[in-house]
Design a protein around this motif. Sequence first.
Motif, PDB file in Angstrom:
ATOM      1  N   TRP A 146      71.854  67.353  59.855  1.00 42.81           N
ATOM      2  CA  TRP A 146      70.542  67.953  60.066  1.00 42.81           C
ATOM      3  C   TRP A 146      69.509  67.483  59.043  1.00 42.81           C
ATOM      4  O   TRP A 146      68.306  67.557  59.293  1.00 42.81           O
ATOM      5  CB  TRP A 146      70.670  69.486  59.974  1.00 42.81           C
ATOM      6  CG  TRP A 146      71.793  70.029  60.780  1.00 42.81           C
ATOM      7  CD1 TRP A 146      73.081  70.227  60.365  1.00 42.81           C
ATOM      8  CD2 TRP A 146      71.765  70.408  62.162  1.00 42.81           C
ATOM      9  NE1 TRP A 146      73.850  70.721  61.393  1.00 42.81           N
ATOM     10  CE2 TRP A 146      73.071  70.846  62.506  1.00 42.81           C
ATOM     11  CE3 TRP A 146      70.755  70.447  63.138  1.00 42.81           C
ATOM     12  CZ2 TRP A 146      73.396  71.305  63.782  1.00 42.81           C
ATOM     13  CZ3 TRP A 146      71.077  70.897  64.409  1.00 42.81           C
ATOM     14  CH2 TRP A 146      72.386  71.319  64.726  1.00 42.81           C
ATOM     15  N   GLN A 199      66.448  62.934  66.340  1.00 43.71           N
ATOM     16  CA  GLN A 199      66.818  64.351  66.292  1.00 43.71           C
ATOM     17  C   GLN A 199      66.731  64.933  64.885  1.00 43.71           C
ATOM     18  O   GLN A 199      66.933  66.123  64.690  1.00 43.71           O
ATOM     19  CB  GLN A 199      68.246  64.543  66.830  1.00 43.71           C
ATOM     20  CG  GLN A 199      68.339  64.486  68.343  1.00 43.71           C
ATOM     21  CD  GLN A 199      67.997  65.831  68.979  1.00 43.71           C
ATOM     22  OE1 GLN A 199      67.338  66.679  68.386  1.00 43.71           O
ATOM     23  NE2 GLN A 199      68.414  66.011  70.214  1.00 43.71           N
ATOM     24  N   TYR A 229      65.369  74.127  63.643  1.00 48.20           N
ATOM     25  CA  TYR A 229      66.105  73.517  64.760  1.00 48.20           C
ATOM     26  C   TYR A 229      66.454  74.598  65.784  1.00 48.20           C
ATOM     27  O   TYR A 229      67.581  74.656  66.280  1.00 48.20           O
ATOM     28  CB  TYR A 229      67.394  72.873  64.256  1.00 48.20           C
ATOM     29  CG  TYR A 229      67.238  71.549  63.562  1.00 48.20           C
ATOM     30  CD1 TYR A 229      66.961  70.380  64.281  1.00 48.20           C
ATOM     31  CD2 TYR A 229      67.396  71.439  62.175  1.00 48.20           C
ATOM     32  CE1 TYR A 229      66.846  69.155  63.650  1.00 48.20           C
ATOM     33  CE2 TYR A 229      67.280  70.215  61.535  1.00 48.20           C
ATOM     34  CZ  TYR A 229      67.005  69.072  62.274  1.00 48.20           C
ATOM     35  OH  TYR A 229      66.895  67.857  61.647  1.00 48.20           O
ATOM     36  N   TRP A 273      68.725  74.429  68.914  1.00 40.75           N
ATOM     37  CA  TRP A 273      70.175  74.340  68.814  1.00 40.75           C
ATOM     38  C   TRP A 273      70.858  75.702  68.858  1.00 40.75           C
ATOM     39  O   TRP A 273      72.086  75.790  68.826  1.00 40.75           O
ATOM     40  CB  TRP A 273      70.569  73.551  67.566  1.00 40.75           C
ATOM     41  CG  TRP A 273      70.419  72.081  67.827  1.00 40.75           C
ATOM     42  CD1 TRP A 273      69.292  71.332  67.675  1.00 40.75           C
ATOM     43  CD2 TRP A 273      71.411  71.203  68.341  1.00 40.75           C
ATOM     44  NE1 TRP A 273      69.518  70.031  68.057  1.00 40.75           N
ATOM     45  CE2 TRP A 273      70.817  69.922  68.464  1.00 40.75           C
ATOM     46  CE3 TRP A 273      72.748  71.348  68.702  1.00 40.75           C
ATOM     47  CZ2 TRP A 273      71.531  68.816  68.952  1.00 40.75           C
ATOM     48  CZ3 TRP A 273      73.457  70.253  69.177  1.00 40.75           C
ATOM     49  CH2 TRP A 273      72.843  69.009  69.287  1.00 40.75           C
ATOM     50  N   SER A 302      76.428  79.463  70.059  1.00 42.13           N
ATOM     51  CA  SER A 302      75.773  78.150  70.049  1.00 42.13           C
ATOM     52  C   SER A 302      76.228  77.334  68.849  1.00 42.13           C
ATOM     53  O   SER A 302      76.918  77.833  67.954  1.00 42.13           O
ATOM     54  CB  SER A 302      74.254  78.329  69.983  1.00 42.13           C
ATOM     55  OG  SER A 302      73.877  78.956  68.759  1.00 42.13           O
ATOM     56  N   THR A 303      75.789  76.080  68.838  1.00 44.61           N
ATOM     57  CA  THR A 303      76.072  75.200  67.703  1.00 44.61           C
ATOM     58  C   THR A 303      75.480  75.764  66.419  1.00 44.61           C
ATOM     59  O   THR A 303      76.168  75.914  65.406  1.00 44.61           O
ATOM     60  CB  THR A 303      75.499  73.794  67.979  1.00 44.61           C
ATOM     61  OG1 THR A 303      76.203  73.221  69.089  1.00 44.61           O
ATOM     62  CG2 THR A 303      75.651  72.892  66.769  1.00 44.61           C
ATOM     63  N   ASN A 324      75.689  68.909  76.194  1.00 45.82           N
ATOM     64  CA  ASN A 324      75.032  68.487  74.950  1.00 45.82           C
ATOM     65  C   ASN A 324      74.173  67.254  75.223  1.00 45.82           C
ATOM     66  O   ASN A 324      74.633  66.315  75.883  1.00 45.82           O
ATOM     67  CB  ASN A 324      76.076  68.134  73.883  1.00 45.82           C
ATOM     68  CG  ASN A 324      76.431  69.303  72.995  1.00 45.82           C
ATOM     69  OD1 ASN A 324      76.471  69.192  71.784  1.00 45.82           O
ATOM     70  ND2 ASN A 324      76.692  70.438  73.619  1.00 45.82           N
ATOM     71  N   GLU A 382      74.183  64.112  68.201  1.00 48.22           N
ATOM     72  CA  GLU A 382      74.324  65.450  68.775  1.00 48.22           C
ATOM     73  C   GLU A 382      75.786  65.855  68.955  1.00 48.22           C
ATOM     74  O   GLU A 382      76.134  67.038  68.839  1.00 48.22           O
ATOM     75  CB  GLU A 382      73.598  65.520  70.121  1.00 48.22           C
ATOM     76  CG  GLU A 382      72.095  65.243  70.031  1.00 48.22           C
ATOM     77  CD  GLU A 382      71.752  63.753  70.151  1.00 48.22           C
ATOM     78  OE1 GLU A 382      70.589  63.447  70.419  1.00 48.22           O
ATOM     79  OE2 GLU A 382      72.667  62.904  69.990  1.00 48.22           O
ATOM     80  N   ARG A 401      77.042  67.078  65.660  1.00 45.73           N
ATOM     81  CA  ARG A 401      76.521  68.402  65.304  1.00 45.73           C
ATOM     82  C   ARG A 401      77.364  69.523  65.907  1.00 45.73           C
ATOM     83  O   ARG A 401      77.715  70.492  65.210  1.00 45.73           O
ATOM     84  CB  ARG A 401      75.075  68.528  65.776  1.00 45.73           C
ATOM     85  CG  ARG A 401      74.089  67.769  64.908  1.00 45.73           C
ATOM     86  CD  ARG A 401      72.670  67.906  65.422  1.00 45.73           C
ATOM     87  NE  ARG A 401      71.721  67.324  64.464  1.00 45.73           N
ATOM     88  CZ  ARG A 401      70.410  67.249  64.674  1.00 45.73           C
ATOM     89  NH1 ARG A 401      69.882  67.702  65.813  1.00 45.73           N
ATOM     90  NH2 ARG A 401      69.626  66.729  63.745  1.00 45.73           N
ATOM     91  N   THR A 402      77.687  69.404  67.168  1.00 44.76           N
ATOM     92  CA  THR A 402      78.428  70.484  67.813  1.00 44.76           C
ATOM     93  C   THR A 402      79.861  70.569  67.320  1.00 44.76           C
ATOM     94  O   THR A 402      80.361  71.658  66.999  1.00 44.76           O
ATOM     95  CB  THR A 402      78.373  70.323  69.345  1.00 44.76           C
ATOM     96  OG1 THR A 402      77.034  70.568  69.787  1.00 44.76           O
ATOM     97  CG2 THR A 402      79.313  71.290  70.040  1.00 44.76           C
TER      98      THR A 402
END
Length: 565
Positions: free
Chosen positions: A116, A176, A269, A272, A419-420, A523, A533, A536-537
Amino acid sequence: MAQRITIDPLTRIEGHLRIDVEVAGGKVVNAWSSTQMWRGIEVILKGRDPRDAWAFTQRICGVCTTVHAIASVRAVENALGMEIPLNAQYVRNIILCAHGIHDHMVHFYHLSALDWVDIISALKADPKKTAELAQTISDWEGNSVTYFKSIKEKLQKFVERGQIGPFTNGYWGHPQMKLPPEVNLLAVAHYLTALDYQFNADKVVAILGGKNPHIQTVIVGGVGLAINPDNEATLNMERLDYIRELLLRVKEYTQKVYLNDVIAIGCLYKDWFKIGRGVTNYLAVPDLPLDTKGTKFDLPGGTIFNGDLSTYHPIKSFNDPYFRDNITETVAHSWYKDTGPRHPWQGETIPNYTDFDPNGKYSWAKAPRFKGEPMQVGPLAQVLMGIASKHEPTMKWVNYAIEKAKTLGVNLTVNDLHSTMGRHLARAIRAAVLADLALKHLDLLEKNIAKGDLEIWNEVKFPRREIKGFGFHEAPRGTLSHWVVIERGKIKNYQCVVPSTWNVSPRDEKGKKGPYEASLIDNPIVDPEKPLEVLRTIHSFDPCIACAVHVLDSKGKEIKRVKVL
């Protein structure tokens, strides 16, 4: 046009994980989660003394050592129907709280924040503006202009010399990455400061555990840590006072810096909070026992199905049949010779590698299920149990996070936690709760010692007949349980159902995806050359395995391989 991309490795700590995903229209449409290394500890333990299992199981992982020790001794104690002295419970609880805070802090700053935070962008920041921003988020005294200026200068020298070390392969400049330079500088500064504060938590584990990371004092029957307020060679008041000092430092950083950083970055963010939902069946176990029998706890546990908090069903004790009777593991898509599903006490661990087959067997991980359903485990699960049970310490920090987000212009609800970004926020909330409870249990320990109670261990005796036990712990990555069958004082069977197995699990015999697999569906992937991405998840679960991610076209052809940080 569909593309295939391989990301290797994906995690920033140990293990081997491969994730295959199919992408169409800029979104993930299918996924497979595959662990690429066989554990085998269960086989090594057969025939050994159950009192030694804790030492072996700590070697399952070089990070999650403490958690396997506690789950192992609890499993053997459960088989024997033992009670544990209060002093031992409190010492164990303090160790577990300190370890949990350390683990959560390291995960965010050192294993996940770089998904991030653009550290190169931080070079454009104005340290004065960063300090002003930091002071609006928190009153932590370390947020000074001088400090942020020194960090920027240090970072500039690293970049100019090409010595950015672990940051080398980051996706800097990715579309992102949306944080302003001042926020990036703040995050880089706290990344470095967190190294010192997590070390304070580790010191507590080392003092009470005898060493760290492989602790020595948590043993079957209690703890091998003599208590005598007047003896320099034992756990005395001087050491307890030092532990309090360390815990107070960690508490301040956790609640004033870590939690607020996650809230601030999450608000920037906020989209997300709508990505990475996946499996919304949750499992957590109660922990931090307050009595000798394991029937009263300071952390709640239970199950929630379909994200509906009204379905909350508590797990009430270390011997609760609701937990004991409803766990199975299937190997329909795992590299083992078995059919299943099997209860852990009947579990088999016979390896049978047959190469990767997305329609057949493709992982060394088994697929744990609760009442036949995949379950997401981890801090989010425990925070949701806390909300559903109206657990006061959890509600205190959930409400704090919601109110703090409002001051930053974002209205969060409990539903946003699925969520993430919700997993990150839940982890920070849990760390804040643990920081409070660590000091509470230190108080309880000191009060119990003041009563003259110095007991730390109860004698262990094994019957000749077969006995069975299970022990659980709500580890930093989620529900961990060990299952043991003992006969004539020796281990007949041993199975570990670990947090990452719950989350990384492949499909089961009914084709139901595990949490990693399900969370990747839909995603977005803005740049197939840099599929940030996906990282991130998966990183939001805090996977304790090194991994590779494959993005497939409809024909399964590899198009590009990309190495990432």
